[in-house]
Motif scaffolding. Structure first.
Motif, PDB file in Angstrom:
ATOM      1  N   THR A 218       0.814  -1.218   0.000  1.00  0.00           N
ATOM      2  CA  THR A 218       0.000   0.000   0.000  1.00  0.00           C
ATOM      3  C   THR A 218       0.846   1.265   0.000  1.00  0.00           C
ATOM      4  O   THR A 218       0.300   2.367  -0.004  1.00  0.00           O
ATOM      5  CB  THR A 218      -0.913   0.041   1.241  1.00  0.00           C
ATOM      6  N   ARG A 219       2.195   1.113   0.002  1.00  0.00           N
ATOM      7  CA  ARG A 219       2.995   2.334   0.128  1.00  0.00           C
ATOM      8  C   ARG A 219       4.322   2.282  -0.594  1.00  0.00           C
ATOM      9  O   ARG A 219       4.622   3.151  -1.405  1.00  0.00           O
ATOM     10  CB  ARG A 219       3.205   2.681   1.604  1.00  0.00           C
ATOM     11  N   ALA A 220       5.183   1.310  -0.345  1.00  0.00           N
ATOM     12  CA  ALA A 220       6.572   1.334  -0.810  1.00  0.00           C
ATOM     13  C   ALA A 220       6.765   0.467  -2.056  1.00  0.00           C
ATOM     14  O   ALA A 220       5.992  -0.451  -2.316  1.00  0.00           O
ATOM     15  CB  ALA A 220       7.487   0.835   0.308  1.00  0.00           C
ATOM     16  N   PRO A 221       7.833   0.725  -2.835  1.00  0.00           N
ATOM     17  CA  PRO A 221       8.180  -0.163  -3.957  1.00  0.00           C
ATOM     18  C   PRO A 221       8.512  -1.558  -3.441  1.00  0.00           C
ATOM     19  O   PRO A 221       8.886  -1.732  -2.279  1.00  0.00           O
ATOM     20  CB  PRO A 221       9.416   0.508  -4.565  1.00  0.00           C
ATOM     21  N   GLN A 222       8.405  -2.549  -4.316  1.00  0.00           N
ATOM     22  CA  GLN A 222       8.548  -3.941  -3.901  1.00  0.00           C
ATOM     23  C   GLN A 222       9.854  -4.254  -3.171  1.00  0.00           C
ATOM     24  O   GLN A 222       9.823  -4.869  -2.087  1.00  0.00           O
ATOM     25  CB  GLN A 222       8.389  -4.876  -5.099  1.00  0.00           C
ATOM     26  N   PRO A 223      11.025  -3.867  -3.693  1.00  0.00           N
ATOM     27  CA  PRO A 223      12.263  -4.221  -2.978  1.00  0.00           C
ATOM     28  C   PRO A 223      12.304  -3.660  -1.558  1.00  0.00           C
ATOM     29  O   PRO A 223      12.697  -4.364  -0.613  1.00  0.00           O
ATOM     30  CB  PRO A 223      13.365  -3.622  -3.856  1.00  0.00           C
ATOM     31  N   LYS A 224      11.867  -2.416  -1.403  1.00  0.00           N
ATOM     32  CA  LYS A 224      11.871  -1.795  -0.075  1.00  0.00           C
ATOM     33  C   LYS A 224      10.857  -2.463   0.839  1.00  0.00           C
ATOM     34  O   LYS A 224      11.136  -2.735   2.011  1.00  0.00           O
ATOM     35  CB  LYS A 224      11.566  -0.298  -0.188  1.00  0.00           C
TER      36      LYS A 224
END
Length: 337
Positions: A218-224
């Motif tokens: 719901t917020r951050a890019p996948q790696p993060k």
């Protein structure tokens, strides 16, 4: 796993129901069940209630007379923290970050914000992009200088203590399916500050449940997002005394449904809210649970869950709907007599 070794305030309504969503299953051609963590109690419930059982117990153990936390304007976590504080007779101060730029009056004063204040919490607002952890420490020091004993809770209640709530949820869910003889193939839920997914992954891995967990971001890019969850899961496993039980490949997040950013509604999320409401009588919120459900719906339509029995963990958030009324066009639903 002996969770009663850790201090806990038993206020949540547990176990939460596990229900078959008949009409949604027929619509999507996939067998879908729902774990109703919107029914945990404490000011309309939600996933933070499980975390707060452990966090608030730790606050009391440390002699706190005030808790402090932070989140976006319509933070579900802040509302549940305020409710817990009211129940336990503690002060509560919430730092709200404007992550959307919305000037709508309902968004800024209704929904969770209204409930924060009804529960007796005080709030202060910050523009988006602030170092909210730093702002919270400064605010806590100010309250301590006034004589308060402040216990600081990270955003979302996402630390190893809070994640214990979802280790316990993993145990609870597995007991429900084992008791009924039901096999589940995958657990899907919305993931944000990482505590819910980290706790679930840790609990399932500790029990060797072999149930894949898919977090819909719901917020951050996948790696993060995946790294945040993995790091917290490892720290939670350390706290439990089972270091190494979680592997990097156990943490899976799909962040294709975030849209333009955290707290900003998406068309697919609004569709998910309508589908759950009209087919199952279940309410989602635009910020969090609706984006998780949007991922569930889209992936099911694409055949990603073919032949599987899915459990969707409902993380709550219905109180936020009153702050997002502008996102819904209901003019076609009026009947003029």
């Amino acid at each position: 796993m002996h969770l009663s070794r850790f201090p806990r305030v038993h206020l949540a309504h547990l176990p939460t129901p596990l229900e078959h969503m008949n009409r949604l299953s027929r619509e999507l051609g996939t067998e879908i069940w729902i774990k109703r963590d919107d029914c945990t109690g404490m000011s309309t419930g939600g996933n933070k209630t499980r975390k707060l059982e452990f966090l608030m117990a730790e606050a009391i153990e440390q002699g706190a007379d005030m808790v402090m936390t932070q989140g976006a304007t319509q933070t579900n976590h802040g509302r549940q923290t305020a409710a817990y504080a009211a129940k336990l007779g503690l002060g509560c101060h919430i730092l709200l970050e404007d992550r959307t730029g919305y000037q709508d009056g309902n968004y800024n004063t209704n929904g969770n914000v209204l409930l924060d204040h009804l529960h007796g919490a005080t709030t202060e607002k910050f523009p988006g992009g602030h170092d909210m952890a730093g702002e919270m420490e400064r605010a806590a020091e100010k309250k301590r200088a006034e004589g308060h004993k402040v216990y600081v809770i990270p955003g979302g209640g996402s630390n190893p203590t809070g994640a214990l709530g979802y280790v316990n949820c993993a145990f609870e869910l597995l007991n429900q399916v084992n008791s009924s003889g039901m096999k589940i193939d995958r657990l899907v839920h919305a993931t944000g500050s990482s505590g819910t997914q980290a706790g679930l992954v840790t609990g399932m891995c500790a029990m060797n449940a072999q149930i894949p967990i898919l977090g819909i971001g719901t917020r951050a890019p996948q790696p993060k997002q995946e790294q945040m969850v993995y790091d917290l899961a490892c720290r939670t496993a350390d706290k439990l005394g089972c270091a190494g039980v979680v592997k990097r490949e156990d943490v899976i997040a799909n962040t294709d449904y975030v849209g333009e950013g955290y707290g900003l509604p998406t068309d697919s999320g609004i569709e998910a809210i309508r589908m759950f409401a009209e087919l199952e009588g279940i309410l989602l919120d635009p910020c969090y649970s609706a984006k998780g459900a949007a991922g569930l719906i889209d992936l099911a339509r694409k055949g990603a869950f073919k032949g599987e029995r899915i459990v969707f963990l409902h993380t709550g958030g219905v109180a936020a709907l009153a702050g997002y009324d502008f996102a819904f066009d209901n003019t076609d639903r009026w009947v003029h007599l």
